[in-house]
Design a protein around this motif. Structure first.
Motif, PDB file in Angstrom:
ATOM      1  N   ALA A   1       0.644  -1.268   0.224  1.00 52.93           N
ATOM      2  CA  ALA A   1      -0.107   0.232   0.339  1.00 52.93           C
ATOM      3  C   ALA A   1       1.184   1.120   0.346  1.00 52.93           C
ATOM      4  O   ALA A   1       0.519   2.360  -0.698  1.00 52.93           O
ATOM      5  CB  ALA A   1      -1.130  -0.090   1.607  1.00 52.93           C
ATOM      6  N   ILE A   2       2.168   1.369   0.412  1.00 50.25           N
ATOM      7  CA  ILE A   2       2.917   2.285   0.596  1.00 50.25           C
ATOM      8  C   ILE A   2       3.547   2.317  -0.358  1.00 50.25           C
ATOM      9  O   ILE A   2       3.207   3.401  -1.173  1.00 50.25           O
ATOM     10  CB  ILE A   2       4.192   2.385   2.007  1.00 50.25           C
ATOM     11  N   TYR A   3       4.271   1.485  -1.128  1.00 48.02           N
ATOM     12  CA  TYR A   3       5.179   1.535  -2.143  1.00 48.02           C
ATOM     13  C   TYR A   3       4.046   1.735  -3.621  1.00 48.02           C
ATOM     14  O   TYR A   3       4.327   2.406  -4.969  1.00 48.02           O
ATOM     15  CB  TYR A   3       5.499   0.561  -2.958  1.00 48.02           C
ATOM     16  N   ARG A   4       2.426   1.822  -3.517  1.00 43.64           N
ATOM     17  CA  ARG A   4       1.845   1.175  -4.585  1.00 43.64           C
ATOM     18  C   ARG A   4       1.741   2.855  -4.912  1.00 43.64           C
ATOM     19  O   ARG A   4       1.468   3.776  -5.600  1.00 43.64           O
ATOM     20  CB  ARG A   4       0.145   1.246  -4.796  1.00 43.64           C
ATOM     21  N   GLY A   5       1.346   4.032  -3.840  1.00 44.51           N
ATOM     22  CA  GLY A   5       1.424   5.455  -4.075  1.00 44.51           C
ATOM     23  C   GLY A   5       2.672   6.014  -4.103  1.00 44.51           C
ATOM     24  O   GLY A   5       3.051   7.601  -4.526  1.00 44.51           O
ATOM     25  N   TRP A   6       3.572   4.850  -4.477  1.00 41.23           N
ATOM     26  CA  TRP A   6       5.041   5.873  -5.433  1.00 41.23           C
ATOM     27  C   TRP A   6       5.220   6.302  -6.582  1.00 41.23           C
ATOM     28  O   TRP A   6       4.605   4.890  -7.351  1.00 41.23           O
ATOM     29  CB  TRP A   6       6.525   5.410  -4.293  1.00 41.23           C
ATOM     30  N   THR A   7       5.724   6.791  -7.306  1.00 42.24           N
ATOM     31  CA  THR A   7       5.804   6.907  -8.989  1.00 42.24           C
ATOM     32  C   THR A   7       7.388   7.631  -8.473  1.00 42.24           C
ATOM     33  O   THR A   7       7.428   7.873  -7.931  1.00 42.24           O
ATOM     34  CB  THR A   7       4.667   8.063  -9.444  1.00 42.24           C
ATOM     35  N   ARG A   8       7.620   7.891  -9.866  1.00 47.52           N
ATOM     36  CA  ARG A   8       9.029   8.418 -10.384  1.00 47.52           C
ATOM     37  C   ARG A   8       8.979  10.193 -10.109  1.00 47.52           C
ATOM     38  O   ARG A   8       9.831  10.408  -9.964  1.00 47.52           O
ATOM     39  CB  ARG A   8       9.323   7.758 -11.739  1.00 47.52           C
ATOM     40  N   ASP A   9       7.475  10.122  -9.922  1.00 51.18           N
ATOM     41  CA  ASP A   9       7.843  12.170  -9.523  1.00 51.18           C
ATOM     42  C   ASP A   9       7.507  12.103  -7.991  1.00 51.18           C
ATOM     43  O   ASP A   9       8.080  13.097  -7.536  1.00 51.18           O
ATOM     44  CB  ASP A   9       6.601  12.760  -9.792  1.00 51.18           C
ATOM     45  N   THR A  10       7.600  11.145  -7.232  1.00 52.75           N
ATOM     46  CA  THR A  10       7.627  11.584  -5.763  1.00 52.75           C
ATOM     47  C   THR A  10       9.093  11.684  -4.811  1.00 52.75           C
ATOM     48  O   THR A  10      10.567  10.692  -5.949  1.00 52.75           O
ATOM     49  CB  THR A  10       7.162   9.227  -4.889  1.00 52.75           C
ATOM     50  N   THR A  11       8.941  12.963  -4.517  1.00 53.27           N
ATOM     51  CA  THR A  11       9.777  12.865  -3.988  1.00 53.27           C
ATOM     52  C   THR A  11      10.462  11.728  -2.857  1.00 53.27           C
ATOM     53  O   THR A  11      10.201  12.189  -1.672  1.00 53.27           O
ATOM     54  CB  THR A  11      10.097  14.930  -3.167  1.00 53.27           C
ATOM     55  N   VAL A  12      12.008  12.330  -2.372  1.00 47.00           N
ATOM     56  CA  VAL A  12      12.867  11.446  -0.995  1.00 47.00           C
ATOM     57  C   VAL A  12      11.877  12.019   0.234  1.00 47.00           C
ATOM     58  O   VAL A  12      11.763  10.889   0.804  1.00 47.00           O
ATOM     59  CB  VAL A  12      14.146  11.293  -1.001  1.00 47.00           C
ATOM     60  N   ALA A  13      11.495  13.622  -0.230  1.00 48.11           N
ATOM     61  CA  ALA A  13      11.142  13.865   1.707  1.00 48.11           C
ATOM     62  C   ALA A  13       9.642  12.963   1.526  1.00 48.11           C
ATOM     63  O   ALA A  13       9.406  13.207   2.678  1.00 48.11           O
ATOM     64  CB  ALA A  13      10.985  15.211   1.680  1.00 48.11           C
ATOM     65  N   GLN A  14       8.833  12.868   0.394  1.00 45.46           N
ATOM     66  CA  GLN A  14       7.310  12.546   0.597  1.00 45.46           C
ATOM     67  C   GLN A  14       7.790  10.902   1.047  1.00 45.46           C
ATOM     68  O   GLN A  14       6.877  10.238   1.377  1.00 45.46           O
ATOM     69  CB  GLN A  14       6.663  12.706  -0.940  1.00 45.46           C
ATOM     70  N   MET A  15       8.622  10.365   0.432  1.00 43.49           N
ATOM     71  CA  MET A  15       8.858   8.664   0.671  1.00 43.49           C
ATOM     72  C   MET A  15       8.971   8.600   2.350  1.00 43.49           C
ATOM     73  O   MET A  15       8.676   7.269   3.100  1.00 43.49           O
ATOM     74  CB  MET A  15      10.194   8.691  -0.425  1.00 43.49           C
ATOM     75  N   ARG A  16       9.868   9.552   2.459  1.00 42.49           N
ATOM     76  CA  ARG A  16       9.904   9.423   3.988  1.00 42.49           C
ATOM     77  C   ARG A  16       9.366   9.390   4.804  1.00 42.49           C
ATOM     78  O   ARG A  16       9.006   9.445   5.869  1.00 42.49           O
ATOM     79  CB  ARG A  16      11.596  10.464   4.262  1.00 42.49           C
ATOM     80  N   SER A  17       8.752  10.511   4.793  1.00 46.19           N
ATOM     81  CA  SER A  17       7.369  10.899   5.505  1.00 46.19           C
ATOM     82  C   SER A  17       6.206   9.730   5.324  1.00 46.19           C
ATOM     83  O   SER A  17       5.419   9.717   6.432  1.00 46.19           O
ATOM     84  CB  SER A  17       7.182  12.475   5.167  1.00 46.19           C
ATOM     85  N   ASP A  18       6.372   9.417   4.514  1.00 51.25           N
ATOM     86  CA  ASP A  18       5.299   8.160   4.498  1.00 51.25           C
ATOM     87  C   ASP A  18       5.442   7.015   5.081  1.00 51.25           C
ATOM     88  O   ASP A  18       4.480   6.615   5.917  1.00 51.25           O
ATOM     89  CB  ASP A  18       4.822   7.519   2.661  1.00 51.25           C
ATOM     90  N   TRP A  19       6.984   6.710   4.828  1.00 51.16           N
ATOM     91  CA  TRP A  19       7.571   5.859   5.908  1.00 51.16           C
ATOM     92  C   TRP A  19       7.260   6.244   6.781  1.00 51.16           C
ATOM     93  O   TRP A  19       6.652   5.017   8.081  1.00 51.16           O
ATOM     94  CB  TRP A  19       9.180   5.242   5.573  1.00 51.16           C
ATOM     95  N   ASP A  20       7.063   6.995   8.127  1.00 46.32           N
ATOM     96  CA  ASP A  20       7.650   7.072   9.202  1.00 46.32           C
ATOM     97  C   ASP A  20       5.760   7.480   9.443  1.00 46.32           C
ATOM     98  O   ASP A  20       5.776   6.790   9.962  1.00 46.32           O
ATOM     99  CB  ASP A  20       7.694   8.371   9.322  1.00 46.32           C
ATOM    100  N   LEU A  21       4.988   7.879   8.253  1.00 46.38           N
ATOM    101  CA  LEU A  21       3.232   7.616   9.021  1.00 46.38           C
ATOM    102  C   LEU A  21       3.307   6.455   9.205  1.00 46.38           C
ATOM    103  O   LEU A  21       2.382   5.962   9.962  1.00 46.38           O
ATOM    104  CB  LEU A  21       2.600   8.204   8.202  1.00 46.38           C
ATOM    105  N   ALA A  22       3.653   5.811   8.205  1.00 47.91           N
ATOM    106  CA  ALA A  22       2.564   4.041   8.216  1.00 47.91           C
ATOM    107  C   ALA A  22       3.377   3.087   9.110  1.00 47.91           C
ATOM    108  O   ALA A  22       2.233   2.242   9.668  1.00 47.91           O
ATOM    109  CB  ALA A  22       3.491   3.669   6.418  1.00 47.91           C
TER     110      ALA A  22
END
Length: 311
Positions: free
Chosen positions: A22-43
């Motif tokens: 569910a986390i990885y599905r929300g990421w695309t080539r345009d997803t920033t590293v900052a957003q990835m980190r935020s999503d991971w922390d939140l999850a």
């Protein structure tokens, strides 16, 4: 009557895999590293066990103490989180580190080492060593300190020990690793043999993370980046836990074989049916068993006498 699908039990591991997807599905080539980190922390936010939290600057590195109520203050576990040196933080791994603290009865210092691509190798390693210096500066003896970590953090457990050894520093009492990522060349046979069984981590992704950490001109065979290739002589006792479904399985099994050949006291635990860092998911029964085993290892080598049952 129910359909055939109703007869297929959804296991805790299946639910954990879906959480990750569910986390990885929300990421695309345009997803920033900052957003990835935020999503991971939140999850993975939250903390399921009663430990005190105390923020600290550990030798200039952002850190957090996780302290069980009756933990001795003269012993500590230094914890390095996973995330491929790209994501992960104190926040995302707070629950895992806290469950280790609670089960072992030992305070845990978890650190936010610097991440790539902003801070490439050896920034993370430098921060890990700085945190070890900090603990010693607090008056803790090396014999009263253990290292622990998962995935990339397992890499740092080894690399920090190797760096300390080569700089003539006394080594900690022990090191515990969960699904350690020790080979940035991704050369193990399990990258092929476990490719279908592993729901997340494929070789191309692993190699991309390695390049992100080292930079395009970095050496993936550097023993401080890929400690599988290091001379392991003189390291303290090690515990290595890994799931049998992992593409990085051989990073753990080969490490254990090489450590044993180097005369190191090493225990390897391969958990059937388990995924990468399954210990992060308290709903998986084997995660509780693995943390109980890891905690017993830490208590033994830190000489913490009282027994505690994991929550």
């Amino acid at each position: 009557m129910g359909s055939a699908d109703d007869d297929i039990a959804i296991t805790p591991v299946d639910r954990a895999i879906e959480r990750l997807r569910a986390i990885y599905r929300g990421w695309t080539r345009d997803t920033t590293v900052a957003q990835m980190r935020s999503d991971w922390d939140l999850a993975f936010a939250g903390c399921s066990v009663p430990v005190a939290r105390e923020p600290v600057s550990a030798g200039g590195v952002d850190g957090e103490w996780l302290v069980p109520s009756d933990a001795p203050r003269d012993k500590a576990v230094l914890y390095f989180h996973g995330g491929g040196f790209r994501i992960g933080s104190i926040a995302s791994h707070r629950d895992l580190a806290a469950r280790i603290a609670d089960a072992s009865g030992c305070q845990v210092l978890s650190i936010n080492y610097r991440l790539a691509p902003e801070h490439r190798f050896p920034a993370a390693l430098d921060d890990a060593v700085a945190a070890y210096h900090f603990l010693r500066d607090q008056g803790l003896r090396p014999a009263d300190i253990a290292f622990a970590g998962d995935s990339a953090g397992g890499n740092l457990v080894l690399a920090a020990m190797l760096a300390a050894r080569d700089r003539g520093l006394p080594l900690p009492a022990a090191g515990a690793m969960m699904s350690p990522w020790t080979d940035l060349t991704a050369s193990g046979a399990s990258y092929q043999s476990r490719a279908k069984a592993d729901p997340i981590h494929q070789r191309a992704m692993i190699l991309a993370l390695a390049k992100n950490y080292l930079g395009k001109d970095g050496d993936v065979s550097d023993p401080f980046a890929s400690p599988l290739f290091a001379d392991l002589t003189g390291l303290p006792p090690l515990l290595v836990q890994v799931g049998d479904r992992e593409t990085v399985r051989d990073d753990a099994t080969e490490l254990a074989a090489r450590a044993k050949a180097a005369g190191i006291d090493v225990e390897l635990q391969v958990w059937d049916g388990m995924i990468h860092v399954f210990q992060m998911f308290p709903e998986i029964p084997q995660a509780r068993e693995a943390i109980a085993s890891l905690a017993a290892f830490l208590r033994n080598h830190l000489h913490i006498g009282h027994e505690r049952a994991p929550q």
